[in-house]
Write a protein that holds these residues in place. Structure first.
Motif, mmCIF file in Angstrom:
data_model
loop_
_atom_site.group_PDB
_atom_site.id
_atom_site.type_symbol
_atom_site.label_atom_id
_atom_site.label_comp_id
_atom_site.label_asym_id
_atom_site.label_seq_id
_atom_site.Cartn_x
_atom_site.Cartn_y
_atom_site.Cartn_z
ATOM 1 N N ALA A 1 1.036 -1.116 -0.043
ATOM 2 C CA ALA A 1 -0.053 0.035 -0.081
ATOM 3 C C ALA A 1 0.821 1.370 0.092
ATOM 4 C CB ALA A 1 -1.051 -0.104 1.296
ATOM 5 N N ASP A 2 0.138 2.302 -0.308
ATOM 6 C CA ASP A 2 0.947 3.640 -0.106
ATOM 7 C C ASP A 2 0.577 4.183 1.441
ATOM 8 O OD1 ASP A 2 1.801 6.069 -2.346
ATOM 9 O OD2 ASP A 2 0.803 6.890 -0.380
ATOM 10 N N TRP B 1 -2.702 5.853 2.460
ATOM 11 C CA TRP B 1 -4.103 5.199 3.001
ATOM 12 C C TRP B 1 -3.929 4.592 4.256
ATOM 13 C CZ3 TRP B 1 -6.355 7.173 -0.624
ATOM 14 C CH2 TRP B 1 -5.896 7.347 -1.835
ATOM 15 N N ILE B 2 -5.029 4.183 4.958
ATOM 16 C CA ILE B 2 -4.963 3.813 6.165
ATOM 17 C C ILE B 2 -4.208 2.174 6.153
ATOM 18 C CG2 ILE B 2 -6.894 2.594 5.887
ATOM 19 C CD1 ILE B 2 -6.076 3.909 9.343
ATOM 20 N N THR B 3 -4.019 1.577 5.228
ATOM 21 C CA THR B 3 -3.189 0.378 5.154
ATOM 22 C C THR B 3 -1.858 0.638 5.418
ATOM 23 O OG1 THR B 3 -5.081 -0.578 3.786
ATOM 24 C CG2 THR B 3 -2.828 -1.779 3.904
ATOM 25 N N GLY B 4 -1.453 1.617 4.727
ATOM 26 C CA GLY B 4 -0.065 1.983 4.929
ATOM 27 C C GLY B 4 0.186 2.399 6.314
ATOM 28 N N MET C 1 9.550 -1.337 2.405
ATOM 29 C CA MET C 1 8.814 0.000 1.962
ATOM 30 C C MET C 1 9.361 0.284 0.301
ATOM 31 S SD MET C 1 8.765 3.555 4.029
ATOM 32 C CE MET C 1 7.584 4.807 3.203
ATOM 33 N N TYR C 2 8.468 0.148 -0.629
ATOM 34 C CA TYR C 2 8.416 0.163 -2.111
ATOM 35 C C TYR C 2 8.050 1.524 -2.883
ATOM 36 C CZ TYR C 2 9.442 -1.355 -6.682
ATOM 37 O OH TYR C 2 9.656 -1.432 -8.103
ATOM 38 N N GLY D 1 -1.592 -11.895 2.217
ATOM 39 C CA GLY D 1 -2.578 -11.165 2.731
ATOM 40 C C GLY D 1 -3.271 -10.387 1.842
ATOM 41 N N THR D 2 -4.560 -10.031 1.880
ATOM 42 C CA THR D 2 -5.213 -9.232 1.024
ATOM 43 C C THR D 2 -6.177 -8.187 1.666
ATOM 44 O OG1 THR D 2 -7.311 -9.194 -0.485
ATOM 45 C CG2 THR D 2 -6.529 -11.244 0.164
ATOM 46 N N VAL D 3 -6.389 -7.176 1.007
ATOM 47 C CA VAL D 3 -7.282 -5.975 1.436
ATOM 48 C C VAL D 3 -7.602 -5.025 0.646
ATOM 49 C CG1 VAL D 3 -5.330 -4.733 2.110
ATOM 50 C CG2 VAL D 3 -7.394 -4.201 3.307
ATOM 51 N N GLY D 4 -8.782 -4.436 0.901
ATOM 52 C CA GLY D 4 -9.194 -3.323 -0.008
ATOM 53 C C GLY D 4 -10.636 -3.593 -0.568
ATOM 54 N N GLU D 5 -11.047 -4.837 -1.232
ATOM 55 C CA GLU D 5 -12.129 -5.248 -1.913
ATOM 56 C C GLU D 5 -12.304 -6.538 -1.392
ATOM 57 O OE1 GLU D 5 -12.885 -3.083 -6.087
ATOM 58 O OE2 GLU D 5 -10.980 -4.026 -5.915
#
Ligand code: ATP
Ligand code: MG
Length: 658
Positions: free
Chosen positions: A316-317, A320-323, A340-341, A395-399
């Motif tokens: 994530a960036d 966003w909350i994920t970041g 961090m990429y 892991g997956t997140v967002g939708e």
């Protein structure tokens, strides 16, 4: 959506695959069986204050202990850990050094052009202290909101931790937003300063950030902003306004590398962050110090079962909350190594993600369904070129993740050996709420499985009554939790109305609802069905978008699909599907027929799309979520109304109109 309690959402998806945790994963895991998980759930249910209080005392450092776990005397305004004093920057840095992690790598950073920088916990501590002292020199202190408008460089994390260290709440604005979007957020938050960079790299281009800040501040549009701190990243020539603008390299490196952490009240504001804007105007979500810290910390520990030698990477960036929760605060608070990429897969390096995994021997990889579907579109030959044996968890997140995308992720990226952790949560929840635990939870493709211990999630009708098993309804949380948002910045009314008064439960207990529909299956698994605003009403059948989309994605020609309803005189609404094809497939009338029949076979005639439109791309937020409200306008032949400031790529709209 109308609030007639009889209007549940019908479920049509039939997914029966189950994957048990492998014994070797379970053997080593902190939470290593379903019964252990259930024991924690029971403990939290019997005595929530004891459960959360013990966790807060055990997992966080306190300058002064709290004297009350939860004050819920004025709902929906919660106070957690009242009387306590702590600091998240201290928890993420000083405490790690005290625990013997000083020489462990905290952050491994890679820039899009390929340079690498590494920071041990000791080094990161020094950098954060210097930056914190520089912020103090600019006159900033406790309570002053500092906006960050940054590329994905280490200074973004350093600046967040520096703000937290001196008690200045941060408001990170995603670096891809326009100067108008930035200006709105600066004004809304009454920011005192902006931390930015000359520019950043994204998809082989330079993104100019400082010039966007100049534009946002022009004509004294944001009078509260007194200073701008600028990191040099791209060496573009930029304007520096004397008195207001300062180079990071002039101000920060010369500072003392020690800065003691402010003793913050548990309920002092830690940050304001705007939601992605998928459904409307973004909301400035307020999170506070201790509860958020505990939630980011605990969830990270639980869902990834983090180990000392893990190399963890979330794509994530930090915008966003994920970041926030899973690049910076969760990992560092646990003493983990976080990659961090700056880059994303791009024409010059489509395999960038797999390259990073191979190069840094990433063991835990956390990304979004939108990325997974983009890779599916181009097939497995690319990821197959890389050695990803280091991976142990995905892991997956967002939708909602469509079952076929889940299967692809597990097989192609995870080599069938890594558990897939589908995490449901929101900016508002601060951290993950519903998710498998790798050592304990048998997973089902497309299901986020069970709520974490202490999270009283439920699926209800508009009266707040639990709906029967298998029926869809509103996904709600019945009890407060430490990471919950505290308010909408500057708008208590909106906080109350949009989250706590949308549903009117009989009996009057407030329950939290933030927009998603879900159902629970007979094993108690939660299946998020999409947003209730997007529910389609076909001949009296109310259908969630996720299930029809998943049926489309399970066709070999389809990589991504979004369905919306279009007003229809006969049926109420007809189903319109926007479909992106896999690389080797092409649009034809034959395929349209085939897809309609496929949906009919998978889930029933009722869900068959009345119209299918092919497109190279779908409109998405900059955080990668499909914006169905825009597609709904397009399908109905209407103008696009509402806030589109968070749209990723406007040219997609022109293509879709034709
Ligand atoms: P806005 O609230 O402004 O419309 P948003 O809801 O997209 O924007 P975020 O807080 O970034 O803003 O996203 C949270 C939403 O993302 C959830 O409400 C849900 O719809 C979706 N989501 C996140 N993770 C999952 C998941 N694992 N499964 C299903 N949906 C998910
Ligand atoms: Mg939302």
């Amino acid at each position: 959506m109308s609030s007639d309690p009889s209007e549940s959402i019908e479920s049509v998806l039939n997914e029966e695959r189950v994957f048990d945790p492998s014994p070797d994963v379970a053997d080593e895991a902190r939470i290593s069986s379903l019964s252990q998980y259930k024991m924690m759930v029971d403990q939290a249910r019997e005595d929530p204050e004891k459960f959360w209080g013990e966790a807060a005392r055990k997992e966080l450092h306190w300058f002064e202990p709290f004297n009350q776990v939860l004050d819920w005397s004025n709902p929906p305004f919660a106070k957690w850990f009242s009387g306590g004093k702590t600091n998240i920057s201290f928890n993420c840095l000083d405490r790690q050094i005290q625990n013997g992690n000083g020489d462990k790598e905290a952050i491994i950073w890679e820039g899009e052009p390929g340079e690498i920088r590494r920071f041990t916990y000791k080094q990161l501590h020094q950098e954060v202290c210097r930056a914190a002292n520089a912020l103090k020199d600019l006159g900033l202190g406790k309570g002053d909101l500092v906006a960050l408008y940054m590329p994905m460089v280490p200074e973004a994390a350093i600046a967040m931790l520096a703000c937290a260290r001196i008690g200045a709440p941060h408001s990170v604005v995603f670096g891809g937003f326009s100067s108008e979007a930035l200006r709105d957020r600066l004004i809304d938050g009454e920011a005192k300063a902006v931390i930015t960079a000359d520019g950043g790299y994204r998809k082989d281009k330079v993104i100019e950030l400082k010039s966007a800040v100049d534009l946002a501040l022009a004509n004294n549009a944001c009078p509260s902003v007194k200073s701008v701190l600028v990191v040099q990243r791209t060496n573009e020539s930029i304007d520096m306004q004397t008195g207001r603008d300062h180079w990071w390299h002039d101000l920060v490196p010369s500072q003392s590398d020690f800065c003691s952490a402010e003793h913050m009240d548990s309920e002092d504001r830690l940050f304001v962050l705007y939601t992605s804007g998928s459904t409307g105007k973004p909301k400035g979500v307020v999170h506070t110090t201790a509860g958020y810290n505990l939630w980011a910390h605990l969830t990270f520990q639980w869902i990834f079962d983090i180990r000392d030698d893990d190399i963890y990477w979330c794509t994530a960036d930090v915008g966003w909350i994920t970041g926030h929760s899973y690049i910076v605060y969760g990992p560092l608070s646990n003493g983990a190594t976080s990659v961090m990429y700056e880059g994303v897969p791009r024409p010059s390096n489509p395999g960038a993600f797999w390259e990073v995994i191979e190069k840094h021997k990433v063991s835990i990889f956390y990304t979004a369904p939108t990325a997974i579907r983009a890779f599916m579109k181009n097939g497995r030959s690319l990821p197959d070129k890389y050695n990803m044996n280091s991976l142990r968890l995905l892991g997956t997140v967002g939708e909602p993740i469509n079952p076929e995308a889940w299967m692809w992720y597990r097989e192609v990226i995870g080599g069938n050996r890594c558990p897939v952790i589908d995490t449901w949560w929101q900016t508002e929840t601060g951290g993950v709420m519903i998710s498998p635990l790798p050592g304990a939870t048998p997973t089902k493709p497309g299901s986020a499985t069970f709520p974490l211990p202490g999270i009283e999630a439920d699926v209800v009708n508009a009266n707040g009554e639990t709906v029967p098993t298998g029926e869809g309804g509103y996904l709600v949380i019945r009890k407060p939790w430490p990471g919950m948002m505290r308010t909408v910045h500057g708008n208590e009314k909106r906080f109350r109305e949009s989250y706590w008064e949308y549903l009117r439960p009989t009996g009057g207990n407030l329950i939290y609802f933030a927009g998603d529909g879900a159902r629970r299956d007979s094993d108690g698994y939660f299946w998020v069905m999409g947003r209730v605003d997007d529910v389609i009403n076909v001949s009296g059948h109310r259908l969630g978008t996720m299930e029809i989309e998943s049926a489309l994605v399970s066709h070999p020609a389809v990589s991504e699909a979004a369905v919306v309803g279009r007003p229809d005189d006969l049926k109420g609404e007809s189903v319109v599907a926007f479909v992106t094809l896999e690389g080797t497939s092409s649009a034809s009338d034959h395929l349209i027929n085939d897809l309609r029949n496929h949906v009919g076979n998978e889930i029933g005639a009722i869900a068959k799309p009345d119209e299918i439109r092919f497109s190279d791309a779908l409109p998405k937020t900059r955080s990668g979520k499909i914006m169905r409200r825009i597609l709904r306008s397009l399908a109905a032949g209407n103008d696009i109304s509402g806030d589109t400031s968070t749209l990723e790529d406007r040219s997609v709209l022109d293509k879709l109109r034709n």
